[in-house]
Design a protein around this motif. Sequence first.
Motif, PDB file in Angstrom:
ATOM      1  N   SER B 125       0.819  -1.202   0.000  1.00 22.07           N
ATOM      2  CA  SER B 125       0.000   0.000   0.000  1.00 22.07           C
ATOM      3  C   SER B 125       0.852   1.252   0.000  1.00 22.07           C
ATOM      4  CB  SER B 125      -0.914  -0.019   1.230  1.00 22.07           C
ATOM      5  OG  SER B 125      -1.553   1.203   1.367  1.00 22.07           O
ATOM      6  N   LEU B 126       1.902   1.242   0.834  1.00 23.73           N
ATOM      7  CA  LEU B 126       2.726   2.437   0.964  1.00 23.73           C
ATOM      8  C   LEU B 126       3.712   2.549  -0.190  1.00 23.73           C
ATOM      9  CD1 LEU B 126       3.158   4.698   2.967  1.00 23.73           C
ATOM     10  CD2 LEU B 126       4.982   3.372   3.985  1.00 23.73           C
ATOM     11  N   TYR B 147      -0.661   0.811  11.687  1.00 23.44           N
ATOM     12  CA  TYR B 147      -0.355   2.235  11.667  1.00 23.44           C
ATOM     13  C   TYR B 147       1.054   2.497  12.190  1.00 23.44           C
ATOM     14  CZ  TYR B 147      -1.130   7.232  12.364  1.00 23.44           C
ATOM     15  OH  TYR B 147      -1.045   8.584  12.316  1.00 23.44           O
ATOM     16  N   GLN B 148       1.395   1.794  13.277  1.00 19.32           N
ATOM     17  CA  GLN B 148       2.741   1.906  13.852  1.00 19.32           C
ATOM     18  C   GLN B 148       3.806   1.567  12.812  1.00 19.32           C
ATOM     19  OE1 GLN B 148       3.133  -0.822  17.051  1.00 19.32           O
ATOM     20  NE2 GLN B 148       3.688   0.729  18.537  1.00 19.32           N
ATOM     21  N   MET B 149       3.574   0.429  12.124  1.00 22.93           N
ATOM     22  CA  MET B 149       4.555  -0.038  11.135  1.00 22.93           C
ATOM     23  C   MET B 149       4.696   0.961  10.004  1.00 22.93           C
ATOM     24  SD  MET B 149       3.450  -4.026  10.984  1.00 22.93           S
ATOM     25  CE  MET B 149       4.707  -4.745   9.986  1.00 22.93           C
ATOM     26  N   LEU B 150       3.552   1.547   9.591  1.00 19.74           N
ATOM     27  CA  LEU B 150       3.610   2.496   8.489  1.00 19.74           C
ATOM     28  C   LEU B 150       4.306   3.779   8.915  1.00 19.74           C
ATOM     29  CD1 LEU B 150       0.071   2.061   6.916  1.00 19.74           C
ATOM     30  CD2 LEU B 150       2.245   1.364   5.947  1.00 19.74           C
ATOM     31  N   ARG B 151       3.988   4.206  10.143  1.00 17.14           N
ATOM     32  CA  ARG B 151       4.599   5.440  10.666  1.00 17.14           C
ATOM     33  C   ARG B 151       6.113   5.349  10.614  1.00 17.14           C
ATOM     34  NH1 ARG B 151       1.989   8.650  14.668  1.00 17.14           N
ATOM     35  NH2 ARG B 151       4.012   9.237  15.475  1.00 17.14           N
ATOM     36  N   GLN B 153       7.912   3.894   8.560  1.00 18.97           N
ATOM     37  CA  GLN B 153       8.508   3.934   7.229  1.00 18.97           C
ATOM     38  C   GLN B 153       8.088   5.135   6.399  1.00 18.97           C
ATOM     39  OE1 GLN B 153       7.514   0.350   5.145  1.00 18.97           O
ATOM     40  NE2 GLN B 153       7.556  -0.799   7.052  1.00 18.97           N
ATOM     41  N   ALA B 154       6.944   5.724   6.752  1.00 23.38           N
ATOM     42  CA  ALA B 154       6.390   6.708   5.820  1.00 23.38           C
ATOM     43  C   ALA B 154       6.670   8.130   6.252  1.00 23.38           C
ATOM     44  CB  ALA B 154       4.899   6.513   5.718  1.00 23.38           C
ATOM     45  N   GLU B 159       0.846   7.933   5.507  1.00 21.76           N
ATOM     46  CA  GLU B 159       0.320   6.723   6.143  1.00 21.76           C
ATOM     47  C   GLU B 159      -1.197   6.714   6.191  1.00 21.76           C
ATOM     48  OE1 GLU B 159       2.545   8.493   8.036  1.00 21.76           O
ATOM     49  OE2 GLU B 159       1.511   9.155   9.850  1.00 21.76           O
ATOM     50  N   GLN B 160      -1.823   7.873   6.233  1.00 13.61           N
ATOM     51  CA  GLN B 160      -3.291   7.900   6.209  1.00 13.61           C
ATOM     52  C   GLN B 160      -3.796   7.350   4.895  1.00 13.61           C
ATOM     53  OE1 GLN B 160      -5.463   8.477   8.387  1.00 13.61           O
ATOM     54  NE2 GLN B 160      -4.238   9.374  10.021  1.00 13.61           N
TER      55      GLN B 160
END
Lengths: 266, 312
Positions: B125-126, B147-151, B153-154, B159-160
Amino acid sequence: KLLARLEGRSSLKNLEPSLFAEEGSPVHGDVVEFHGPEGTGKTEMLYHLIARCIIPKSGGGLEVEVMFIDTDYHFDMLRLVTILENRLAQRTEEIIKRCLGRLFLVNCNSSTQLLLTLYSLENMFCTHPSLCLLILDSISAFYWIDRSNGGESLKLQEMNLKKCANFLEKLVREHHLALFATTQTLMQKSTNSVESFFPFKLQHETDTDYRPYLCKSWQQMVTHRIFFSKQCNSGNSKGFTVISCHLKRNHVVKRSFTVAECGVQF
Amino acid sequence: MVVLRAGLCPGLTEEMIQLLRANDIRTVVDFVSSDLEDVAQKCSLSYKVLVAVRRVLLAQFSAFPANGADLYEELKSSTAILPTGSPSLDQLLDSGLYTGEVTELMGAPGSGKTQVCLGIAGSVSLGLKQHVLFLDSTGGFTASRLYQMLRAQAEDEEEQAALQRIQVVRVFDVYEMLSALQELRDRLSQQVVSSAGPFKIVVIDSVSAVIYPLLGGKQSEGLAIMMQLARELKTLAREFSLAVVVTNQVTRDSSTGPLKPALGRSWSFVPSTRVLLESKEAAWEKATTQRVASLAKSPRQPTGIQVELDIG
């Protein structure tokens, strides 16, 4: 046209001699069953046979056409191309495409569709005289679904597969094909002592993990049964074994092979 | 089992159906497999008409062969390799998750399967900005963890948007799963060109949770449904060029035997690639995020390769 077919007739003998218990196999009219649990190299062996067929004579192949019926959605074209690239001296796109032009693929989603597809393929065999190898991967794909649809009656459960088997026999006979079909080891070998008294049990069946479950029509038309298994040596995780049986003459042969980037190697 | 009826194909009239039925020909299969000369005589129908109807019925209901060269062309343009979010796992999988295939992650509870699935969803997704369908049958999907994982990296706003591209469907039995897949199929068939980018991946965590309750009783029905599900997953993967990732449990033959995937022999043939996730041996006392992934089955690589993963 007849001459073309006769010429094609002798050419399958060099398909893969290591697979067969007797010299001169397979011949047209042979029905070969590949049987084994998952991960034992059946699909790789099919790619090996396809490559042997579609590579031109100048590259060491047989230059004949192959019809591949895929009921499992398992066929990996990219893997086949990798094998071809490793076996051809000249790996141009042009040559690869010409080889692939000799391969025809069909996907079937149910035993009914398989039967109807076989009927409509009959025409193709008439119009393509160099189409002499028919591969069916696998013929056991619909076993559980058919069994459930057939309810309590074994006859109903097996009806579609029986019709497919009978029609396949007709196709193989009338168009001088060789048929290779895979069946999966879906059931555990029976340790029932009553079965071990069965007088017609052939030697190879006691050695291998084979428990017949497909309909009698299919079992009776198979001329060669080849069992695949993994070699259990601790160091060699890439080795496989084939036990090849010529059913009518009860000859059994055991060989091993490995799978490399270029495919099966004996 | 398609029953013959008027209008099923041009040339098949009601009178014909009645005559055929009187001679025990009720379904398409009956019609196609009978000797048409015989039928023409018994039903006093025109042989030519019967042959024409047969041809149309076959064209309608049988599968059509494709030429290898054409198929190769198509595959070259539609196959993609999706990153899993973990470079060592990508290496194990020969660059990543291939579309058109079913990949299985197996492991004991706590081995990290759900975490790896979240990682895959996040990465697609990211990183690729593509949509992801996540079917959750265990209740293990936690949006906050993702969300934690995306934060980590993004960048700020991304991330939203990434979370929005991941659709989560909670399914609690196999019928709900099948209907979610059917919905997906309908959506993909109708899609022309989506401005949001192509849809390439379905993650199912886990498939054993919905199948286990079906096996063991009246054996063949449960197995038949399992094979229907398997068939649906594979045809979706093939027809729409999706990567399908499923998770499964493990069992052993005996207390010292090697680990093997659960759900039995028939299921073992379904995935093209299988990865085993295990904890590292030294990590008994403290909870770590270190795992070992080994390749148990692959159409491209030799099996037995192992890599280390950090699922943290």
